[in-house]
Write an enzyme that holds these catalytic residues in place. Structure first.
Site, mmCIF file in Angstrom:
data_model
loop_
_atom_site.group_PDB
_atom_site.id
_atom_site.type_symbol
_atom_site.label_atom_id
_atom_site.label_comp_id
_atom_site.label_asym_id
_atom_site.label_seq_id
_atom_site.Cartn_x
_atom_site.Cartn_y
_atom_site.Cartn_z
ATOM 1 N N LEU A 179 0.817 -1.210 0.000
ATOM 2 C CA LEU A 179 0.000 0.000 0.000
ATOM 3 C C LEU A 179 0.856 1.268 0.000
ATOM 4 O O LEU A 179 1.684 1.461 0.867
ATOM 5 C CB LEU A 179 -0.876 -0.009 1.268
ATOM 6 C CG LEU A 179 -1.763 1.214 1.476
ATOM 7 C CD1 LEU A 179 -2.830 1.296 0.422
ATOM 8 C CD2 LEU A 179 -2.375 1.171 2.862
ATOM 9 N N ASP A 180 0.642 2.140 -0.947
ATOM 10 C CA ASP A 180 1.290 3.451 -0.990
ATOM 11 C C ASP A 180 2.805 3.363 -1.064
ATOM 12 O O ASP A 180 3.499 4.317 -0.732
ATOM 13 C CB ASP A 180 0.892 4.299 0.237
ATOM 14 C CG ASP A 180 -0.601 4.515 0.326
ATOM 15 O OD1 ASP A 180 -1.278 4.459 -0.704
ATOM 16 O OD2 ASP A 180 -1.097 4.752 1.442
ATOM 17 N N GLU A 181 3.325 2.209 -1.480
ATOM 18 C CA GLU A 181 4.780 2.081 -1.515
ATOM 19 C C GLU A 181 5.326 1.808 -2.910
ATOM 20 O O GLU A 181 6.504 1.491 -3.064
ATOM 21 C CB GLU A 181 5.229 0.987 -0.528
ATOM 22 C CG GLU A 181 4.919 1.370 0.894
ATOM 23 C CD GLU A 181 5.572 0.476 1.934
ATOM 24 O OE1 GLU A 181 6.305 -0.457 1.557
ATOM 25 O OE2 GLU A 181 5.347 0.745 3.125
#
Lengths: 279, 279, 279, 279
Positions: free
Chosen positions: A222-224
């Site tokens: 997530l979000d990486e």
């Protein structure tokens, strides 16, 4: 006379530019613009070459290029055609509207084949803009079922990219793996700060003096995923979390549309968890 | 192993990149970074190639390059050496101090050989920083005499550039012609707005919401030479002309030092009244 | 005629502005500029009032103000005097030099009483600028001893603020508690991203497209104190961690000097872990 | 309980804030937010006070305020109601679409009563968004006739503002005088640079490194009215005039929508040829 875009990504070695340009010269291709980058840490070479000329046989050209490049080189010869995207949304209008308006006036560089929303809020607007909207509720079903419904819609289009334009559900690794390097998300913070839910709430509570937005490719974490574009704007003590969110809309849509422009013009290479963006 | 910078500026023609890189390959020079630009309006080609290798004979290399280039090509082979600059000032400290501090800590990319001031205000600071300061008053003498005094000081140094760091006298065409493409000025407005005297006063009176600074090469026409770098910052109704001037200092010194960095790293080409800046 | 700055921070209640301005009118003080803010989440009121007039008895004025304010109000009447600061450094010159140059030319708004370095690298420069430099090594001693040595130097000055200008040691809670709301740090990232050591290394590894700097008050929690000022600049794939650090210098010094200007002009209120900054 | 916005503009004198806030206190109005500014050059006072309370008689309140203010004070008591605007366009979609999308999703702070175009290009889009579009050609008629046609349409609405969203005709003084301080234009340069036609062409030819946009009130002098908002973005040598124009769209629409937000929230005062903008 055609325009051809040559995208190469491979291990670095001495003489690559010379070898590549020699082959282009043999094919009487004229270099209009050329960008190259050597990642010295990873020993990788990247180039984006725009050329013009009469391309008789792309396959031969590609094979000749591969012959002079290190093994496992990725070579991509792109002749301009409009790309296809789908957009996933929840309730917020600003990113979707920005994309649909550009598409409507033929300045997006892509056709929006469909919009899928897990709420029906934006259906009316999408349809006004002449784009099919599918309402796929996430409620009362498993994530697997929810995503299966979306996939069954998406497979009807030859999609180059899927854009998460403030889509507020977390996609499963199973979904994401079906679209490697093809899903682009706009996150409403300057990553890696404020990952996850409610970044403006987090920003307000931390008392930061800037807020931001980040467009990135979606990977399992997530979000990486690899970041394409980021921007920040100044905020001050007078704004609460909701007002930050309202102000943040402007930068979210600006960052997403800029990132999408870069991706659609084939200016973005993915290398590990980073991007090379030839501006 | 040396590092060599190859700067080429010529009329455009098909195959230039190929021809140039082939010659570099024959000399076993490895291309580290290459930037090129074709000005289609003017039909001009510009390239900056950083390479590494054993350069046995720069003159031979240069002649071979010229042989494949259109006539009147400018070819410049630069092996890294520290450049020399002189700085002309009046009373304001911020740009001069920024340059001298960088020079003192070896991050300017140039040696400041001397400072000339038409006031003595900054003498103490320059000398603290170990740089010769010459006070050349402009009063009670003709401009020709004033400039002759300066030239007689400047000719003692092998100068690559002369930097006008808030030097508040207008130089004559006669002076400027002695240093073609070598004089860099910082003007305290976003040119072409507010040319000439008192740009902050002009900005205040116009009620603008931004102020700015412009670094440019100096030509015969005041404030009209090729622009290297510009930036603006926001201002509002609460600032009077003097406060704008104080706030503007920050951007003046930032723009000047950025432009100087670009010039000293040989990233800036002059083409007519414009610059090409390879970042 | 004097200038007086009135700083008030208290619980909010109806009629505060009216009550305060009535008292000022009774003292025949003319309001030059007034800023107020109500934090509705915390139910707190903040005001900064610049007035002019003949102030006969500051104590009486203060008591009259306290009488109309909610209990536990903080009232601060500031008559302009130059503030005193100390600067703690390690090896990097850019922030210190920026502050000392401003101080040298009387534009900092404070006197730098001394510089303490845990390396002697910047001693020569500080002394050139006429500021006492104390070399306090941190090696071969406990943190308590290291800090005790610094405190014994600092107590010789009536300091308003201690500025950590790229001071690369973590201070203990014991040290920090001696200077509540008085220590200002510049951190070389856009907090809360990249706390702790090597933020540019972290930024490089994450592949972000912006880098930044944050000036904040120092509290017991590393890099978690109230933020005063933050800025970001764009970076791209061509920069490695070291080059990001070099580019980051410009923004570090800009953010620190801006934050310091705001603090020294008494524009900054601390409220919990946030700041109110009246620009 | 109502919200009331009090806007005052008058000559400055000692004690104005006290006098005004005393009257508000007598009316049991609670000040939520207050901004004031004294233009010392012009000796003018401006304030914007947001209050809450039960307003029984606005007229009485206004008279009491006028009684304590210098003669010729402008006092405006605003109770929130949605404002009405008309938009004039030519062919470019980006500013109009930005406004209509915001209006459609109720975030503009105004109702767009109608759009008038001197070309019909944008008719389809306006009508999709549910806004009446009137095509008023400028060809084959006098400017007076062209403007008369527009006025006959505009008089049907109680308009607060007329927005020129890339309207490429120059309006006559006769037209402008009918809407004093009510016409807002977006000019596609950082004024005062590049007034008049083809600012991007001018910018390209001058070789500037920034382009910008300016939102301003329209007065008789072309591009010389009071500036509300301005921004710039960086450009480089790779962009031709047309590409600058495409890139400039982003900033044009951002500046126009920001300026409009400020105007519609009654944050903008006009003073001579300048604006005071309380942010």
């Amino acid at each position: 006379m055609n325009n051809l875009l040559i995208l190469i990504q491979c291990k670095d070695k001495v003489g690559l530019v010379t070898d590549i340009t020699r082959i282009l010269a043999l094919h009487k291709l004229n270099i209009i613009a050329m960008r190259e980058f050597v990642d010295e840490t990873e020993n990788k070479f990247f180039t984006r070459i725009a050329c013009s000329g009469i391309i008789t046989d792309k396959l031969v050209l590609k094979q000749e290029l591969i012959a002079v490049l290190p093994i496992e080189a990725k070579v991509n010869l792109v002749t301009k055609k409009e790309k296809n995207i789908a957009v996933l949304v929840t309730k917020e209008f600003h990113c979707l509207a920005d994309l649909l308006v550009r598409a409507h006036f033929k300045t997006l560089g892509a056709v929006v084949k469909c919009v899928i929303g897990n709420h029906s809020t934006l259906q009316e607007f999408a349809e006004k803009m002449g784009v099919p909207f599918f309402y796929v509720a996430h409620e009362n079903k498993s994530k697997a079922d929810f995503e299966r419904e979306m996939v069954q819609l998406l497979i009807n289009y030859e999609l180059d990219y899927i854009v998460l334009a403030k889509f507020m559900r977390i996609l499963s690794p199973e979904f994401i793996q079906q679209y490697p390097n093809k899903i682009i998300n706009i996150h409403h913070s300057f990553l890696p700060a404020f990952v996850g839910a409610s970044p403006y709430r987090q920003a307000f509570e931390r008392g930061v003096k800037i807020i931001g937005a980040t467009a990135h490719f979606v990977t399992n974490n997530l979000d990486e995923g690899p970041i394409i574009n980021q921007q920040t704007i100044h905020v001050n003590h007078t704004l609460n979390a909701k007002q930050m969110a309202i102000g943040g809309r402007e930068i979210e849509k600006a960052v997403l549309s800029k990132a999408l422009e870069q991706v659609l013009e084939d200016r973005v290479f993915i290398s590990g968890n980073k991007t090379i963006v030839f501006e």
